[in-house]
Structures are given as structure tokens and as C-alpha cells.
Design an enzyme around this catalytic site. Structure first.
Site, PDB file in Angstrom:
ATOM      1  N   GLY A  63      -1.402  -3.245  37.387  1.00  0.00           N
ATOM      2  CA  GLY A  63      -2.001  -3.976  36.035  1.00  0.00           C
ATOM      3  C   GLY A  63      -2.991  -5.029  36.402  1.00  0.00           C
ATOM      4  N   SER A  64      -2.867  -6.260  35.568  1.00  0.00           N
ATOM      5  CA  SER A  64      -3.772  -7.466  35.581  1.00  0.00           C
ATOM      6  C   SER A  64      -3.628  -8.128  36.778  1.00  0.00           C
ATOM      7  CB  SER A  64      -3.403  -8.302  34.507  1.00  0.00           C
ATOM      8  OG  SER A  64      -3.645  -7.455  33.152  1.00  0.00           O
ATOM      9  N   THR A  65      -2.534  -7.982  37.560  1.00  0.00           N
ATOM     10  CA  THR A  65      -2.570  -8.747  38.946  1.00  0.00           C
ATOM     11  C   THR A  65      -3.816  -8.546  39.855  1.00  0.00           C
ATOM     12  OG1 THR A  65      -1.215  -7.119  40.097  1.00  0.00           O
ATOM     13  CG2 THR A  65      -0.092  -8.910  38.864  1.00  0.00           C
ATOM     14  N   MET A  66      -4.459  -7.121  39.661  1.00  0.00           N
ATOM     15  CA  MET A  66      -5.871  -6.874  40.156  1.00  0.00           C
ATOM     16  C   MET A  66      -6.850  -7.748  39.685  1.00  0.00           C
ATOM     17  SD  MET A  66      -5.443  -4.602  42.673  1.00  0.00           S
ATOM     18  CE  MET A  66      -3.819  -5.887  43.127  1.00  0.00           C
TER      19      MET A  66
END
Length: 583
Positions: free
Chosen positions: A305-308
Site C-alpha cells: 500500500g502507501s508505504t511505497m
């Protein structure tokens, strides 16, 4: 008249005739016996001497082996995580039991069966009725109280044998990481299996000959024991305990299916903590489901998810399609790409790179990545440690799912930028963030304590890595998506992640909430990742569930390592006004 008398006397003095066939028979018989004896002696002593040698060895040759305890597993400070304790096994000699009619003494026999948790008939069946058998285990790794009781029963044919049993002082806190051994003291899970050869050692051995009175008269062979090696891990038991406590509390309070957390020293690549929940008691594994043995931090993959998003922003910086002053128009908060939609929860208008990370804007990272060749984005992800072995060399580690195909649709490229279309493990994600915190130097991880860290390879420009730390710090500041990750007295930064779990044919209704972060920002030392799988209830975002766990773990870890506080108040970094989190 006298002549006939003399003739008769002469006739009576004639010697008896020898019967030739009898003499020949006796002679041949005696000769045959001697020939047979000589042939047998020649056969036994010249042609086939092995049988006599074997029989002689059985009566006089003995082999004596010493016992070597399995090596210890220690944490970085020398605290024991796995030790061996001496125990005994109870065994029976079936021949002796049968010949001495041990089962005939019902009182002793029934008492023996009861202490072994068997019926008298089950005990008899286990020993059997074959007098040729000389050894059968009745119970392994028996505690001293049971051994003393059985010894006092004095049941004929029941004997004892020294062995060892593995004990894990930290219990469930390190269960999946350390693993365990089987009844023969052989590692079958975790680090016990990974380092089994080093931990085992070799017992000493002596071959000698004894006389009829049992005295040693000749030593034929002697092998010295090779002591086992103690393994010292990079794990800090104090941080491990805190991480497990906080993770377990979060999994239970949120009704989650499972969770994992990893803490890494960014300077050395050492893993300071690796925990999973639910766990199990390695000292008593009876009735424990097999799936709990899995070290989820290295085996279970998930879409991050948004950790990328920090990596997606870095890919644009590294490629040169954006710079630190770039502004991105993300209005009206949604766009259609190839028949599908990319959305933000609000219309943020125009965002800086800091604002994109702070607001976790899908639109922002999608617009940035669409300006960068996909192979460059994939290459940067790979360079920071995704899609490959972490270097820790832990059995069962997954490399994740990472596509290197040439053809990508624009929508696939957009979703790839915010963590869909690839799968990583918690350890891989922690390594990527450790690379950012370490000024862009990517080092392989280590589960063993290291004296000198490996040089590593540069994966990011130091200027961009430092800038990304400040962007991630804005993510936890007021207006960011992870304000619950704040730690009193320390500057930390990170990124939330909330991703739907893939099911057959698409995505289901379950989520994975995650948070990846580093600290202290002024002099980064630690990288921590928290993953909560399938939280139940109304709260499922990474900023609501995983960020507080990160704060508790990271705050305690920095204090345990005596890291000096680097801030008394949190900076107020804002990019736009208002808005709800997307990550």
C-alpha cells in the site's frame, strides 16, 4: 604216540590273522577326523577368520561415548534464548523383562504404567514379547521427579539413559524466530534448524578392550569431543520483549488475525527485534496449531500500500523528472486511467513532494511515476531490497512477488506507485526504509551480531535520502496521516499503509494496516515496520492501528539504546490545509 602231541602244540602257537578291512576302516576314520579338524581350523583361522574375531569382539570390545550438550543461542548482550538442560530417558530391555518376569509383580508393574501414563497392557505391548530385542524407549526427556520414582520401583529390565532437553527462557517472545528441536535434540524449525550443525557439536568416542572381569586392558581408538558453537544473535532481548508486548496488545485489541514487527539497526543492518502474534510456547507445544510455527515477518507477503509512496517519489527524483521544488497539481482529486479511477479522499489542489507524502496522495505519486520509465521505478525498488533475499539467511524467507515484465498499462504503473501489484515481507520493507535512513546505502540484513558492518551499496543519492526523511517526518506532524506515530522528545518519520487483501478475481473486504518509519530524524539509528493483518471493526487504517504500535516500540527502543532526544516539540510542517488521510 608222542609226535602228534607236539604237532598240536605247534598249531596252537600260530599268531591270529589280522582282518585288513577293519584296520583300514579305523585308519581312514581317524585320518578323516584329523583332516576335518585341520580343514575346519584352516577355514576358521585362514580363510574365514571374521566370525571368530566378531565373536571375540562381542565379548571383549566396548565403545564408550561421551555426551555433548547442544550449544546455546544468545542475544547480543549474552542473554540466553535457548539452552540445553540434562534430562533422562527411561528404556527397557525386553529380554531381561521377560526372563525375570517383571510383569508378574503387579504392584510395581501397575505403578510403572501409571507414572508413564499407560495402562499395564499398553506398557506390556510397548515392550513386546520378543526376547531377541534388547532396547526399547518407554519415555523420552523425563523430568527428574519421574525418574526418581521409577528408579525406586526397581522393576527388572527398566533402565535409564542420560540425554538433554532444549529450554527457551524467553518463551513465546522469540518462539517463531528461534524455532525448536525435536525429541532427538535436532533443530527442526527457525534458527535451531538454520544453525543446527554449529549448535550440535560431536561427542567424544573411545573404543577399548576389556578382560573377563570387566577391566580395561587396551584402548584401540580415541576421538576427542568437538564442543558445539554458541550462536550470538543480533537480537536485543529487551527490544524484542517490548515489540512483542505491543504487537500482541494491538492484535488482540483490534481483533486482528495476526501481526508482525521488525526493528533494524540502520548502521549495521542488524535485526534487533523480529516478533509475530499470535505466538506459542516453545517449551510446551502440545496441541499447538502448526500454522503458529510460521515466522510471518519473513514468510508472509502482502501488498504494502502507501508505504511505497516514499520510494515512488524517490524514483522521480532519481530519474530527474522531478526535483525537490517540484509542485504537482492533483486537482480535482481523481483521474481516469485506462477505464479505471485513481482517487484521493479530497481535492488537495497543488502539492509539493512533502505534501504528497504528508497527505498520502494517490494522485500525486501516480502523476510522478507516469513521468518515469517503469523499469527505472522497478530498478529503484529492487536496489533498496525489495524482490530479493534480505541477507539474513533465515530458513523460510520469501522474496515476495515482484514483476519484471516489460509491458505495463498506465493504470498498473499508477497503482504500482502506491503499493498494489507487488508483494513484500515485513523484513524487506524494513530494509528499504533502513536504506533511506542510512543516507541511501543499502546493506544486507543480519540475524547474527556483527562487529564490522558490510560496506553496502549506494542505492539512493544522499541528498534525496535526507530530503525524504524530512518528508516522512511531515507525515506524522499535524495535518499528516500518522499523527499517532509521534514520540515525545524524538523526531521520527514514516509512512502509513492501508491495502485491501487480494482474493480470487479481485480484492475482498479485509485489510492489511501497516506503518514503516525511522528515527531519530536528526541522526537515524532505527527502522521499524509494523504490520497488522485483517483488523476487525471500524478502524483499519495504518495510521489508526499500526502507527501507535510503531510509536510504542520505537520510543522504548530508543530509550533502551540510550539515544539522546533530538526534539522537545514536533515540527509543524504543512503542505495544504485540511484533508483526510488516504493511507
Amino acid at each position: 604216540m608222542k609226535a602228534p602231541v607236539k604237532k598240536a602244540q605247534a598249531k596252537n602257537k600260530t599268531p591270529p590273522a589280522v582282518q585288513g578291512w577293519r584296520f583300514a576302516f579305523v585308519l581312514v576314520s581317524i585320518s578323516a577326523v584329523f583332516v576335518a579338524l585341520i580343514a575346519r581350523a584352516a577355514w576358521l583361522q585362514v580363510l574365514e577368520p571374521d566370525m571368530l574375531v566378531t565373536q571375540g569382539d562381542l565379548r571383549s570390545l566396548r565403545v564408550e561415548s561421551g555426551q555433548v550438550m547442544r550449544g546455546m543461542i544468545l542475544d547480543r548482550h549474552g542473554e540466553a534464548l535457548a539452552v540445553s538442560v540434562p534430562v533422562q530417558a527411561i528404556w527397557a530391555d525386553p529380554k531381561e523383562v521377560i526372563e525375570r518376569r517383571a510383569a508378574g509383580d503387579e504392584r510395581r508393574w501397575h505403578a510403572l504404567a501409571e507414572i508413564l501414563q499407560l495402562t499395564p497392557q499398553q506398557l506390556a505391548d510397548r515392550i513386546g514379547d520378543n526376547p531377541q530385542r534388547r532396547f526399547v524407549y518407554l519415555q523420552r526427556q523425563v523430568n527428574p521427579a519421574v525418574v526418581d520414582y521409577v528408579r525406586k520401583l526397581r522393576v527388572p529390565g527398566i533402565h535409564f539413559r542420560q540425554e538433554s532437553r532444549r529450554f527457551y527462557p524467553a518463551g513465546e517472545v522469540v518462539a517463531q524466530l528461534i524455532g525448536f528441536t525435536n525429541v532427538d535434540d535436532v533443530g527442526v524449525e527457525g534458527l535451531e534448524k538454520r544453525f543446527n550443525d554449529l549448535l550440535t557439536g560431536t561427542a567424544g568416542r573411545k573404543v577399548f578392550r576389556k578382560d573377563a572381569k570387566g577391566r580395561e586392558i587396551e584402548v584401540l581408538e580415541r576421538e576427542d569431543a568437538q564442543e558445539p558453537t554458541n550462536i550470538q544473535l543480533s537480537i536485543d532481548q529487551r527490544i524484542q520483549a517490548v515489540a512483542y508486548r505491543e504487537l500482541k496488545k494491538a492484535v488482540l485489541s483490534n481483533g486482528a488475525a495476526s501481526g508482525s514487527a521488525v526493528v533494524i539497526d540502520v548502521y549495521t543492518g542488524e535485526i534487533l527485534a523480529m516478533v509475530n502474534s499470535p505466538s506459542f510456547n516453545p517449551n510446551n507445544r502440545r496441541n499447538t496449531p502448526v500454522y503458529r510455527f510460521r515466522n510471518r515477518a519473513i514468510t508472509d507477503t502482502f501488498e504494502p500500500g502507501s508505504t511505497m509512496k516514499p520510494l515512488a517519489v524517490l524514483s522521480a527524483l532519481e530519474y530527474g523528472s522531478a526535483n525537490l521544488d517540484t509542485l504537482v497539481d492533483v486537482s480535482p482529486g481523481f483521474m481516469r486511467i485506462g477505464g479505471s479511477w485513481v482517487r484521493d479522499p479530497n481535492n488537495y489542489g497543488t502539492l509539493s513532494l512533502t505534501g504528497i507524502v504528508q497527505k498520502s496522495s494517490n494522485m500525486g505519486v501516480a502523476r510522478l511515476v507516469l513521468e518515469v520509465p517503469q523499469q527505472h521505478v522497478i530498478g529503484l525498488y529492487h536496489n533498496v531490497g525489495l524482490g530479493q533475499d534480505s541477507g539474513a539467511s533465515i530458513i523460510g524467507e520469501s522474496t515476495g512477488i515482484f514483476s519484471f515484465r516489460q509491458r505495463w498499462s498506465d493504470f498498473e504503473r499508477a497503482t504500482f506507485s502506491y503499493g498494489y501489484g507487488l508483494s513484500v515481507t515485513a523484513v524487506q520493507l524494513a530494509r528499504a526504509y533502513a536504506t533511506i535512513a542510512n543516507g541511501g546505502i543499502n546493506r544486507p540484513l543480519s540475524i547474527l551480531k556483527v562487529n564490522e558492518p558490510e560496506p553496502g551499496e549506494r542505492a539512493l543519492k544522499e541528498e534525496y535520502a535526507q530530503a525524504m526523511l524530512e518528508m516522512m517526518e511531515a507525515s506524522i506532524a499535524p495535518g499528516g496521516t500518522a499523527t499517532r506515530a509521534q514520540i515525545q522528545g524524538y523526531r521520527v518519520g514514516g509512512k502509513t499503509g492501508t491495502a485491501r487483501k487480494a482474493v480470487a478475481g479481485g480484492y475482498g473486504d479485509d485489510y492489511i494496516a501497516s506503518f514503516a518509519g525511522v528515527g531519530p530524524i536528526s541522526n537515524p539509528r532505527l527502522a521499524t515496520v509494523v504490520v497488522i493483518n485483517e483488523p476487525a471493526g471500524d478502524f483499519y487504517h495504518g495510521g489508526e492501528i499500526a502507527a501507535p504500535v510503531f510509536a510504542n516500540i520505537m520510543g522504548a527502543a530508543m530509550q533502551l539504546l540510550n539515544l539522546p532526544p533530538d526534539a522537545h516539540t514536533l515540527p509543524r510542517i504543512t503542505a495544504v490545509r485540511g484533508g483526510q488521510h488516504a493511507g
